[in-house]
Every structure is written in C-alpha cells, then in structure tokens.
Design a protein around this motif. Structure first.
Motif, PDB file in Angstrom:
ATOM      1  N   ALA A 114       2.543  -2.471   2.387  1.00  0.00           N
ATOM      2  CA  ALA A 114       1.387  -3.013   1.687  1.00  0.00           C
ATOM      3  C   ALA A 114       1.553  -2.889   0.176  1.00  0.00           C
ATOM      4  CB  ALA A 114       0.123  -2.303   2.147  1.00  0.00           C
ATOM      5  N   ALA A 115       2.039  -1.742  -0.277  1.00  0.00           N
ATOM      6  CA  ALA A 115       2.184  -1.520  -1.716  1.00  0.00           C
ATOM      7  C   ALA A 115       3.139  -2.529  -2.339  1.00  0.00           C
ATOM      8  CB  ALA A 115       2.668  -0.100  -1.970  1.00  0.00           C
ATOM      9  N   GLU A 116       4.198  -2.872  -1.630  1.00  0.00           N
ATOM     10  CA  GLU A 116       5.147  -3.861  -2.143  1.00  0.00           C
ATOM     11  C   GLU A 116       4.485  -5.215  -2.366  1.00  0.00           C
ATOM     12  OE1 GLU A 116       8.213  -3.965   0.745  1.00  0.00           O
ATOM     13  OE2 GLU A 116       9.093  -2.029   0.144  1.00  0.00           O
ATOM     14  N   ARG A 117       3.393  -5.477  -1.658  1.00  0.00           N
ATOM     15  CA  ARG A 117       2.699  -6.764  -1.745  1.00  0.00           C
ATOM     16  C   ARG A 117       1.396  -6.660  -2.540  1.00  0.00           C
ATOM     17  NH1 ARG A 117       6.073  -6.008   1.897  1.00  0.00           N
ATOM     18  NH2 ARG A 117       7.307  -7.680   2.831  1.00  0.00           N
ATOM     19  N   GLY A 118       1.164  -5.521  -3.156  1.00  0.00           N
ATOM     20  CA  GLY A 118      -0.021  -5.340  -3.987  1.00  0.00           C
ATOM     21  C   GLY A 118      -1.309  -5.165  -3.209  1.00  0.00           C
ATOM     22  N   ILE A 119      -1.197  -4.659  -1.986  1.00  0.00           N
ATOM     23  CA  ILE A 119      -2.366  -4.518  -1.119  1.00  0.00           C
ATOM     24  C   ILE A 119      -2.668  -3.043  -0.881  1.00  0.00           C
ATOM     25  CG2 ILE A 119      -3.361  -5.045   1.143  1.00  0.00           C
ATOM     26  CD1 ILE A 119      -2.913  -7.474  -0.690  1.00  0.00           C
ATOM     27  N   ARG A 120      -3.929  -2.676  -1.058  1.00  0.00           N
ATOM     28  CA  ARG A 120      -4.405  -1.329  -0.733  1.00  0.00           C
ATOM     29  C   ARG A 120      -4.949  -1.326   0.692  1.00  0.00           C
ATOM     30  NH1 ARG A 120      -8.774  -0.325  -5.394  1.00  0.00           N
ATOM     31  NH2 ARG A 120      -9.757  -1.956  -4.153  1.00  0.00           N
ATOM     32  N   LEU A 121      -4.704  -0.252   1.412  1.00  0.00           N
ATOM     33  CA  LEU A 121      -5.255  -0.073   2.758  1.00  0.00           C
ATOM     34  C   LEU A 121      -6.514   0.773   2.640  1.00  0.00           C
ATOM     35  CD1 LEU A 121      -1.936   0.698   4.679  1.00  0.00           C
ATOM     36  CD2 LEU A 121      -3.056  -1.525   4.334  1.00  0.00           C
ATOM     37  N   ALA A 122      -7.618   0.270   3.164  1.00  0.00           N
ATOM     38  CA  ALA A 122      -8.919   0.938   3.039  1.00  0.00           C
ATOM     39  C   ALA A 122      -9.402   1.356   4.422  1.00  0.00           C
ATOM     40  CB  ALA A 122      -9.940   0.011   2.381  1.00  0.00           C
ATOM     41  N   ILE A 123      -9.376   2.663   4.686  1.00  0.00           N
ATOM     42  CA  ILE A 123      -9.773   3.200   5.990  1.00  0.00           C
ATOM     43  C   ILE A 123     -11.295   3.233   6.061  1.00  0.00           C
ATOM     44  CG2 ILE A 123      -9.616   5.164   7.551  1.00  0.00           C
ATOM     45  CD1 ILE A 123      -7.122   6.039   5.874  1.00  0.00           C
ATOM     46  N   GLN A 142     -12.959  12.657   7.194  1.00  0.00           N
ATOM     47  CA  GLN A 142     -11.815  12.377   8.065  1.00  0.00           C
ATOM     48  C   GLN A 142     -10.959  11.256   7.487  1.00  0.00           C
ATOM     49  OE1 GLN A 142     -13.716  11.521  11.798  1.00  0.00           O
ATOM     50  NE2 GLN A 142     -14.046  13.681  12.317  1.00  0.00           N
ATOM     51  N   ALA A 143     -11.609  10.214   6.976  1.00  0.00           N
ATOM     52  CA  ALA A 143     -10.866   9.107   6.370  1.00  0.00           C
ATOM     53  C   ALA A 143     -10.083   9.570   5.147  1.00  0.00           C
ATOM     54  CB  ALA A 143     -11.823   7.981   6.000  1.00  0.00           C
ATOM     55  N   LEU A 144     -10.694  10.408   4.324  1.00  0.00           N
ATOM     56  CA  LEU A 144     -10.009  10.906   3.132  1.00  0.00           C
ATOM     57  C   LEU A 144      -8.840  11.808   3.494  1.00  0.00           C
ATOM     58  CD1 LEU A 144     -13.119  11.550   0.891  1.00  0.00           C
ATOM     59  CD2 LEU A 144     -11.232   9.987   0.355  1.00  0.00           C
ATOM     60  N   ASP A 145      -9.006  12.610   4.532  1.00  0.00           N
ATOM     61  CA  ASP A 145      -7.898  13.462   4.973  1.00  0.00           C
ATOM     62  C   ASP A 145      -6.691  12.610   5.377  1.00  0.00           C
ATOM     63  OD1 ASP A 145      -9.426  15.706   4.511  1.00  0.00           O
ATOM     64  OD2 ASP A 145      -9.930  16.028   6.637  1.00  0.00           O
ATOM     65  N   LEU A 146      -6.939  11.472   5.994  1.00  0.00           N
ATOM     66  CA  LEU A 146      -5.849  10.574   6.367  1.00  0.00           C
ATOM     67  C   LEU A 146      -5.251   9.882   5.146  1.00  0.00           C
ATOM     68  CD1 LEU A 146      -7.477   9.005   9.542  1.00  0.00           C
ATOM     69  CD2 LEU A 146      -5.283  10.211   9.520  1.00  0.00           C
ATOM     70  N   ALA A 147      -6.077   9.608   4.155  1.00  0.00           N
ATOM     71  CA  ALA A 147      -5.615   8.866   2.980  1.00  0.00           C
ATOM     72  C   ALA A 147      -4.839   9.734   2.005  1.00  0.00           C
ATOM     73  CB  ALA A 147      -6.816   8.240   2.266  1.00  0.00           C
ATOM     74  N   GLU A 148      -5.159  11.006   1.926  1.00  0.00           N
ATOM     75  CA  GLU A 148      -4.666  11.843   0.828  1.00  0.00           C
ATOM     76  C   GLU A 148      -3.156  12.070   0.787  1.00  0.00           C
ATOM     77  OE1 GLU A 148      -7.248  15.250   0.833  1.00  0.00           O
ATOM     78  OE2 GLU A 148      -8.596  14.305  -0.627  1.00  0.00           O
ATOM     79  N   PRO A 149      -2.405  11.950   1.891  1.00  0.00           N
ATOM     80  CA  PRO A 149      -0.943  12.054   1.739  1.00  0.00           C
ATOM     81  C   PRO A 149      -0.321  10.903   0.947  1.00  0.00           C
ATOM     82  CG  PRO A 149      -1.602  12.537   3.999  1.00  0.00           C
ATOM     83  CD  PRO A 149      -2.804  11.976   3.301  1.00  0.00           C
ATOM     84  N   PHE A 150      -1.090   9.867   0.657  1.00  0.00           N
ATOM     85  CA  PHE A 150      -0.567   8.678   0.002  1.00  0.00           C
ATOM     86  C   PHE A 150      -1.183   8.530  -1.390  1.00  0.00           C
ATOM     87  CE2 PHE A 150      -0.915   8.107   4.562  1.00  0.00           C
ATOM     88  CZ  PHE A 150       0.378   7.742   4.916  1.00  0.00           C
ATOM     89  N   PRO A 151      -0.508   7.837  -2.297  1.00  0.00           N
ATOM     90  CA  PRO A 151      -1.133   7.561  -3.582  1.00  0.00           C
ATOM     91  C   PRO A 151      -2.438   6.789  -3.404  1.00  0.00           C
ATOM     92  CG  PRO A 151       1.210   7.013  -3.626  1.00  0.00           C
ATOM     93  CD  PRO A 151       0.861   7.302  -2.194  1.00  0.00           C
ATOM     94  N   ALA A 152      -3.382   7.049  -4.294  1.00  0.00           N
ATOM     95  CA  ALA A 152      -4.671   6.360  -4.202  1.00  0.00           C
ATOM     96  C   ALA A 152      -4.513   4.852  -4.331  1.00  0.00           C
ATOM     97  CB  ALA A 152      -5.621   6.880  -5.274  1.00  0.00           C
ATOM     98  N   SER A 153      -3.474   4.410  -5.014  1.00  0.00           N
ATOM     99  CA  SER A 153      -3.230   2.976  -5.156  1.00  0.00           C
ATOM    100  C   SER A 153      -2.768   2.336  -3.856  1.00  0.00           C
ATOM    101  CB  SER A 153      -2.179   2.730  -6.235  1.00  0.00           C
ATOM    102  OG  SER A 153      -0.948   3.370  -5.892  1.00  0.00           O
TER     103      SER A 153
END
Length: 264
Positions: A114-123, A142-153
């Motif tokens: 997704a990042a290569e295509r300029g797309i953010r994934l929103a849980i 719970q959603a933030l816990d899943l998101a936090e291993p990745f850059p916010a972008s």
C-alpha cells in the motif's frame, strides 16, 4: 452507502449542488460503474474521494490478492485511504487472539504494498456485536495496537461513532491516535434501538439516536484530525426513500447535530 440508491453520476451531481466536497466510495458500486470511469467522473467534477471501503476480512484464507486489488483501486480513484473491516472468527473458530494475529500478519504483507502506491490502511473497529462474523477488532485500542508496529503513514484507524460511542476508553484512545497521527478517517452515524434483524442496517440518521455527535466531532478535532468527516448510514428505511431527499436531509442533520463553530 448512505444513499446507495443513487447511481454514481447522480450522486456526484447532487454533491456538487449541495456543496459536499467529497465522497467516500464502496468497491462494489465502483466496480459496477468501472474503476477508471468512476475516477474520471469524480475527478472531473472537482470532488475528492475521501476513502475507499473496504478491504480486510483477513481471518479467512486466500484474500490477500483481493486486498491488493482494493489498494490498486484506491490509488486509481485518487484517495489515500483504504478502510479495513478486518474479519470475524474463522469458520468454527473461537480464538479471538489467534484471529487478531492473522490480521497482524496480513498487515505485515499489505502495508508495504500500500505504501508504494500512496495508500494508507485504516483499521476500523466495529461494535462487539460484530466480533463473531465481521470484525474481531472491537475497540480503538485494539485497532491501535495492531497499527503501531507500522509507520503512521502506512497504518492507522477509523473513528466511527456508531461503533465506539459506548466505550468509556474511546476518548483516551482518540487522543492516543491523534498524538500518533493515526486517525485516518472519521465517520458519523447514530445509535438507535431496537436494532433490526441481522443488526447490519441499524445505523441511525444523525440526531435520531443516543450518540452525542457534536461532542465526538469536538473530541476528534481536539486530537488534531483535520481530514474529511464522513456520514455512513446503513439503514433500510433510508434506502427505501428518495435518495436525493435523504442526501439533503443528511446535510441538514450534519449542520444541526455535528458541525463545529469552526465550520468543520
């Protein structure tokens, strides 16, 4: 989806007439119209595609290719955000922890693509009543816990009032998400009872239920979110009505029940 009875060209025309600057699109009607054609229609009208919904359903096997296709569609439409409904328990499953681990693994596969295509994934966390069949991610934390291993972008969350209004931990989670730059979408719907059979189409028109919508707008605004505010209503009663009238009503309800003094 609030006015799914309107064809895409009609929806675009009436959004322009009413001063609505953007549209959150769903994959099914976009695919039916044609992804390239939909992108051209919205772009030439001068509107923004705020989000594309939905990717996800990671707890069943074999859907990574479909999620890559969803990412490609989002890029074609010109949005930067793909909303994820992560999926319920796998068939016969009872292990919530294992199901969430599947989601984490899928994010690891998809976030770089997704990042290569300029797309953010929103849980998007969904209300716990959907945990078995639609989404084992039930809270913003719970959603933030899943998101936090990745850059916010790359990976963030959706704040949807219908799904999180009941959670007394949600206000702190909104602040946590805002501080990390992870609020990637904000959606409004009201909570009304009794819920319909199947519960999927129970989202109430703004102002018809128990959610303090303006308070939620203030909360998300205070967390630093400056993006679009979407209204997403799944409601058989609204869908049975004239779609233009529902769209006009929704604008008036937003102004009455949600709009902040700052004009957002």
């Amino acid at each position: 989806m609030t006015v799914k009875q309107l064809a895409l060209p009609e929806l675009v025309a009436h959004c322009l007439r009413l001063g609505i600057p953007g549209i959150g699109l769903w994959r099914e009607p976009v695919q039916e119209y044609g992804v390239e054609a939909a992108a051209k229609l919205v772009r030439e009208a001068g509107l923004t595609v705020t989000t594309l919904c939905r990717g996800g359903f990671f707890t069943t096997a074999g859907n990574l290719d479909d999620n890559r296709a969803a990412i490609d569609e989002a890029a074609t439409l010109g949005t930067d955000t793909l909303v994820l409904v992560s999926g319920g328990l796998p068939p016969g499953g009872r292990d919530l922890t294992e199901a969430r681990a599947r989601i984490a693994a899928a994010l690891t596969e998809l976030a770089p693509y997704a990042a290569e295509r300029g797309i953010r994934l929103a849980i998007e966390p969904l209300h716990p009543m959907y945990a078995a069949d639609r989404c084992v991610v039930s809270t913003l934390d719970q959603a933030l816990d899943l998101a936090e291993p990745f850059p916010a972008s790359q990976v963030g969350v959706v704040v949807d009032t219908y799904h999180v209004w009941w959670d007394d931990r949600a206000p702190a989670a909104v602040a946590r998400a805002g501080a990390a730059g992870r609020i990637h979408a904000f959606q409004l719907a009201d909570w009304t009872t009794p819920l319909p059979a199947g519960v999927l189409t129970g989202r109430g028109q703004l102002g018809d239920g128990t959610v303090d919508l303006r308070e939620w707008c203030e909360r998300v605004d205070a967390a630093g979110y400056t993006g679009p505010v979407e209204v997403e209503l799944f409601n058989d009663g609204l869908w049975s009505r004239n779609g233009v009238e529902v769209l006009e009503e929704t604008v008036l309800r937003y102004v009455e029940h949600a709009l902040l003094p700052t004009g957002r």
